[in-house]
Design a protein around this motif. Structure first.
Motif, PDB file in Angstrom:
ATOM      1  N   LYS A 165       0.847  -1.187   0.000  1.00  0.00           N
ATOM      2  CA  LYS A 165       0.000   0.000   0.000  1.00  0.00           C
ATOM      3  C   LYS A 165       0.886   1.241   0.000  1.00  0.00           C
ATOM      4  CE  LYS A 165       0.732   1.452   4.351  1.00  0.00           C
ATOM      5  NZ  LYS A 165       1.348   2.722   4.689  1.00  0.00           N
ATOM      6  N   PRO A 166       0.465   2.304  -0.645  1.00  0.00           N
ATOM      7  CA  PRO A 166      -0.822   2.494  -1.312  1.00  0.00           C
ATOM      8  C   PRO A 166      -0.775   2.186  -2.816  1.00  0.00           C
ATOM      9  CG  PRO A 166       0.301   4.592  -1.149  1.00  0.00           C
ATOM     10  CD  PRO A 166       1.213   3.573  -0.518  1.00  0.00           C
ATOM     11  N   GLY A 167       0.327   1.635  -3.300  1.00  0.00           N
ATOM     12  CA  GLY A 167       0.467   1.331  -4.717  1.00  0.00           C
ATOM     13  C   GLY A 167       1.048   2.495  -5.497  1.00  0.00           C
ATOM     14  N   GLY A 168       0.611   3.694  -5.180  1.00  0.00           N
ATOM     15  CA  GLY A 168       1.099   4.931  -5.778  1.00  0.00           C
ATOM     16  C   GLY A 168       0.665   6.088  -4.907  1.00  0.00           C
ATOM     17  N   LEU A 169       1.317   7.229  -5.059  1.00  0.00           N
ATOM     18  CA  LEU A 169       1.041   8.361  -4.177  1.00  0.00           C
ATOM     19  C   LEU A 169      -0.078   9.271  -4.680  1.00  0.00           C
ATOM     20  CD1 LEU A 169       4.633   9.439  -3.050  1.00  0.00           C
ATOM     21  CD2 LEU A 169       2.890   8.207  -1.729  1.00  0.00           C
ATOM     22  N   ILE A 213      -2.615   9.425   1.915  1.00  0.00           N
ATOM     23  CA  ILE A 213      -2.612   8.266   1.033  1.00  0.00           C
ATOM     24  C   ILE A 213      -1.541   7.266   1.452  1.00  0.00           C
ATOM     25  CG2 ILE A 213      -2.134   7.496  -1.333  1.00  0.00           C
ATOM     26  CD1 ILE A 213      -3.480  10.056  -2.325  1.00  0.00           C
ATOM     27  N   ALA A 214      -0.344   7.763   1.746  1.00  0.00           N
ATOM     28  CA  ALA A 214       0.789   6.885   2.030  1.00  0.00           C
ATOM     29  C   ALA A 214       0.630   6.121   3.335  1.00  0.00           C
ATOM     30  CB  ALA A 214       2.083   7.699   2.070  1.00  0.00           C
ATOM     31  N   ASN A 215      -0.018   6.721   4.337  1.00  0.00           N
ATOM     32  CA  ASN A 215      -0.056   6.086   5.655  1.00  0.00           C
ATOM     33  C   ASN A 215      -1.463   5.985   6.243  1.00  0.00           C
ATOM     34  OD1 ASN A 215       1.853   4.906   7.581  1.00  0.00           O
ATOM     35  ND2 ASN A 215       1.144   6.486   8.996  1.00  0.00           N
ATOM     36  N   SER A 216      -2.186   7.107   6.287  1.00  0.00           N
ATOM     37  CA  SER A 216      -3.511   7.107   6.920  1.00  0.00           C
ATOM     38  C   SER A 216      -4.502   6.211   6.208  1.00  0.00           C
ATOM     39  CB  SER A 216      -4.069   8.535   6.976  1.00  0.00           C
ATOM     40  OG  SER A 216      -3.181   9.427   7.570  1.00  0.00           O
ATOM     41  N   SER A 217      -4.271   5.932   4.928  1.00  0.00           N
ATOM     42  CA  SER A 217      -5.213   5.082   4.182  1.00  0.00           C
ATOM     43  C   SER A 217      -5.317   3.685   4.781  1.00  0.00           C
ATOM     44  CB  SER A 217      -4.816   4.998   2.702  1.00  0.00           C
ATOM     45  OG  SER A 217      -3.556   4.388   2.526  1.00  0.00           O
ATOM     46  N   HIS A 218      -4.336   3.279   5.595  1.00  0.00           N
ATOM     47  CA  HIS A 218      -4.454   2.014   6.326  1.00  0.00           C
ATOM     48  C   HIS A 218      -5.755   1.979   7.127  1.00  0.00           C
ATOM     49  CE1 HIS A 218      -1.536  -1.106   6.147  1.00  0.00           C
ATOM     50  NE2 HIS A 218      -0.494  -0.375   6.476  1.00  0.00           N
ATOM     51  N   VAL A 219      -6.025   3.061   7.850  1.00  0.00           N
ATOM     52  CA  VAL A 219      -7.214   3.140   8.701  1.00  0.00           C
ATOM     53  C   VAL A 219      -8.474   3.228   7.850  1.00  0.00           C
ATOM     54  CG1 VAL A 219      -8.358   4.418  10.557  1.00  0.00           C
ATOM     55  CG2 VAL A 219      -5.854   4.374  10.426  1.00  0.00           C
ATOM     56  N   ILE A 220      -8.437   4.113   6.872  1.00  0.00           N
ATOM     57  CA  ILE A 220      -9.615   4.367   6.040  1.00  0.00           C
ATOM     58  C   ILE A 220     -10.004   3.109   5.269  1.00  0.00           C
ATOM     59  CG2 ILE A 220     -10.603   5.884   4.286  1.00  0.00           C
ATOM     60  CD1 ILE A 220      -8.258   7.857   5.023  1.00  0.00           C
TER      61      ILE A 220
END
Length: 335
Positions: free
Chosen positions: A113-117, A190-197
């Motif tokens: 994740k996230p595959g791209g920024l 996108i790079a980190n917080s998207s884990h939670v989302i």
């Protein structure tokens, strides 16, 4: 109070899979080392491709696994593309490395994740994968936590999520010292917080409509520092979220059903509150695999290599989600 549950871990050896000789692991950083532990336990044959000489040397010392080459292009020319590849390089290199692998002929790709920024990088991967008919997945390993597996099963059994709330507060003072590029920090949602989302919407359904608000700025994240919003998912659940990167807070997800409120805070643990009660109960899980390996990584890797991809984030899914993450953060959909 504790509630004992779990999908069970009846000996990790039972989860070994047939070795795939044509598997590459791209990257030599800490997350790639976590993959080595998983792949070694699976008795899967694989090669490691790295770029940094210092990182490759440290990787070999810590894992006992040699790094085959420090030049991806030359490796592809000399050996040919593998059937399967796991891309675990730095966030700002994920898209470039993945696209090169796709064009070289890799047919099954798991990208961290996230595959791209940004949307531009994700759509570039999608375009290449469509042309070459490559199966591409994004590695959100928290979907494979024992706590997430159990909660998702229970939520379904209780009639589905009614509502959901999540927080993705990041600790700005800590992140400021991270030894990563400014581009990564400037796309941190996108790079980190998207884990939670990603986990929140994995449990309660993808958003159908959403109102988002953001304000403030940080020196390394100039477009936003505070975030709030709400909406409705495709399953009819209402959701809300908040995060303030300039105030105290932590990651967390709460999902409400007609019978229980399921709480991930910290994210690796699961608690619940039953209807008609205010007592917070710990759900005790058989999470031996999450304690032995980086949580969720064994099951995610196993699902990818065995083509059991129902719960893995697909590239098509991520193309859609990137636009949602960008809206939440105030990013342009192309930058």
């Amino acid at each position: 109070m504790a509630d004992q549950h779990g999908s069970g871990c009846k000996g990790i050896a039972n989860h070994m899979i047939e070795a795939r000789k044509n598997l590459w692991l791209l990257g030599t950083g800490p997350h790639a080392r976590a993959y080595v532990k998983v792949l070694s336990e699976m008795a899967t044959e694989y090669e490691v491709i790295g770029r940094s000489e210092i990182s490759a040397s440290e990787f070999s010392t810590l894992t006992g696994k040699n790094v085959l080459s420090r030049d991806l292009t030359q490796s592809l020319k000399r050996i040919g593309a593998p059937d399967y590849a796991i891309v675990s390089v730095s966030f700002d290199q994920l898209a470039q490395v993945s696209i090169e692998l796709i064009h070289a002929g890799v047919k099954n790709l798991l990208i961290e994740k996230p595959g791209g920024l940004n949307l531009q990088e994700i759509t570039a991967i999608h375009s290449a994968a469509s042309i070459h008919k490559t199966k591409v997945y994004i590695g959100y390993n928290r979907r494979f936590y024992e706590a997430a597996i159990y909660a998702r099963r229970q939520i379904a059994a209780e009639g589905g999520a009614l509502s959901c709330h999540f927080e993705f507060t990041e600790w700005a003072s800590t992140i400021e010292d991270w030894n990563v590029s400014l581009d990564i920090k400037n796309h941190l949602l996108i790079a980190n917080s998207s884990h939670v989302i990603d986990l929140a919407f994995f449990l309660c359904g993808k958003p159908k409509n959403m109102q988002s608000y953001h304000s403030g700025e940080i020196s390394w994240h100039t477009r936003s520092a505070r975030f709030a919003g709400s909406g409705e998912t495709e399953t009819g659940a209402l959701f809300s979220y908040i995060a303030d990167w300039q105030a105290p807070g932590r990651w967390g997800v709460e999902v409400m059903t007609r019978e229980n409120r399921y709480i991930f805070r910290p994210m690796e643990q699961l608690h619940k509150v039953k209807l008609g009660s205010v007592t917070l109960e710990s759900v005790t899980l058989d999470d031996a695999m999450d304690r032995e390996f980086k949580p969720g990584l064994f099951r995610q890797t196993q699902a990818f290599l065995k083509d059991e991809i129902a719960n893995i984030c697909s590239l098509e899914e991520q193309v859609r989600m990137i636009t949602i993450y960008s809206k939440m953060a105030g990013y342009s959909n192309s930058l």
